[in-house]
Enzyme design. Structure first.
Site, PDB file in Angstrom:
ATOM      1  N   GLU A   1       4.490  -0.732   1.688  1.00 24.39           N
ATOM      2  CA  GLU A   1       4.743  -1.029   0.271  1.00 24.39           C
ATOM      3  C   GLU A   1       4.709  -2.523  -0.046  1.00 24.39           C
ATOM      4  O   GLU A   1       4.825  -2.910  -1.199  1.00 24.39           O
ATOM      5  CB  GLU A   1       6.104  -0.484  -0.195  1.00 24.39           C
TER       6      GLU A   1
ATOM      7  N   GLU B   1       0.834  -1.199   0.000  1.00 24.73           N
ATOM      8  CA  GLU B   1       0.000   0.000   0.000  1.00 24.73           C
ATOM      9  C   GLU B   1       0.868   1.248   0.000  1.00 24.73           C
ATOM     10  O   GLU B   1       1.997   1.242   0.451  1.00 24.73           O
ATOM     11  CB  GLU B   1      -0.946   0.018   1.204  1.00 24.73           C
TER      12      GLU B   1
END
Length: 348
Positions: A314, A171
């Site tokens: 991430e 994300e």
């Protein structure tokens, strides 16, 4: 009327679990000597229904979205950084971009809801549901239609992934650790101060403000959170909801999920609340430096594979844990048994 996200995932097969446990006990090592690696291989055997489980064909997908709660001054970075980091992912400069390349894993980025529209970028899919969510301190983060559309983005990414056996979600979204903390409070009913961390590295003063913001949001929404979808609608984020949808769909499609850090775990817990049948398909990569993460993992009875004091997001922690899962599979498959190797058993 039933919804796609309520369809049951395949159950773990207890006969394969027992067979995998017996296989582990027969290998040339003291009983339990491989620790968590044995647990991973046994669980994969149970859900994949084979004594030779695999997690070799992976997809890493990073979902990006912006959060209206950033207007409450809860992040050390401006909202424009979300779009700037999407460009960084596309050009290969982000940590997860480097890790995906090193692992040789298929990698893509999905724009689910940045405030600023983006130009065409390599490996970036434009699936924007909206230009960021609303401020959850003032109103609901999104409508139910937007909530379901964002989850559908995650579903579609899995359905389009082809032949994979493990999914890693990541994300990117300035303000999303505040949303994740609110989700963690909603699912555990612990205090905001227990669940709020420094995220991007905020000051003590900003940390106190962030806790107060989550407390305000929860006082507004908690009485109305009658189910998991309502939780995501009220305090979630477009990228968080897409993650939840991807986790649910992966499990429904018989794909193992390797969950990343705090924000991904908040999405995973939301997904489990919506569809408890997916829980056996979730593996947890690491415990981040965010204080609420360990509490959320405890609530889910999840044991992470790594502890590296990371708080990047991430999907980076999950990418690092992938080779460990792969090693667990190979050890169960390729190690010799005592009988095969002509090695005497101990008296375990």
């Amino acid at each position: 009327m039933s919804h796609w996200y309520e369809e049951l995932a395949p159950e773990a097969d207890e006969e394969f679990r027992a067979s995998a446990q017996a296989r582990q006990a027969s290998l040339t090592k003291p009983l339990g000597a491989l620790g968590r690696l044995e647990d991973v291989a046994i669980q994969l055997s149970a859900i994949q229904r084979t004594l030779e489980p695999r997690v070799d064909k992976a997809l890493i997908a990073v979902f990006a979205g912006d959060h209206g709660v950033t207007t409450e001054d809860v992040s050390a970075y401006p909202q424009s950084v979300t779009s700037e980091m999407v460009r960084n992912f596309a050009s290969g400069g982000a940590a997860i971009s480097v890790l995906a390349k090193a692992l040789g894993v298929d990698f893509k980025v999905i724009n689910v809801g940045t405030v600023y529209a983006l130009e065409d970028l390599p490996n970036v899919l434009d699936m924007r549901v909206g230009a960021g969510t609303q401020n959850m301190c003032v109103t609901e983060a999104m409508t139910m239609e937007q909530c379901e559309e964002a989850m559908g983005v995650g579903r579609d990414i899995i359905d389009q992934a082809g032949d994979i056996d493990v999914f890693i979600g990541g994300e990117m979204g300035i303000g999303n650790s505040t949303s994740a903390a609110a989700l963690a409070v909603a699912h555990t009913r612990l205090s905001a101060t227990a669940m709020v961390g420094r995220g991007t590295g905020i000051s003590d003063q900003m940390l106190a403000k962030k806790s107060a913001v989550v407390t305000r949001a929860m006082s507004r929404h908690l009485p109305h959170m009658k189910n998991g979808m309502e939780v995501l609608r009220r305090i979630g984020g477009y990228e968080i909801n897409a993650l939840a949808g991807a986790y649910i769909r992966a499990a429904q499609n018989g794909i193992a999920v390797l969950v990343d850090g705090y924000i991904c775990t908040a999405a995973a817990m939301s997904a489990v609340r919506i569809n408890p049948s997916i829980r056996p398909w979730l593996f947890f990569s690491h415990c981040s430096a965010e204080p609420g993460h360990s509490r959320l993992l405890n609530k889910m009875e999840a044991e992470p594979l790594l502890q590296l004091d990371m708080r990047l997001g991430e999907g980076s922690g999950a990418a690092l844990a992938l080779p460990i899962m792969q090693a667990a599979c190979r050890l169960q498959k390729e190690m010799a048994s005592f009988e095969q190797a002509g090695v005497s058993r101990g008296n375990n």
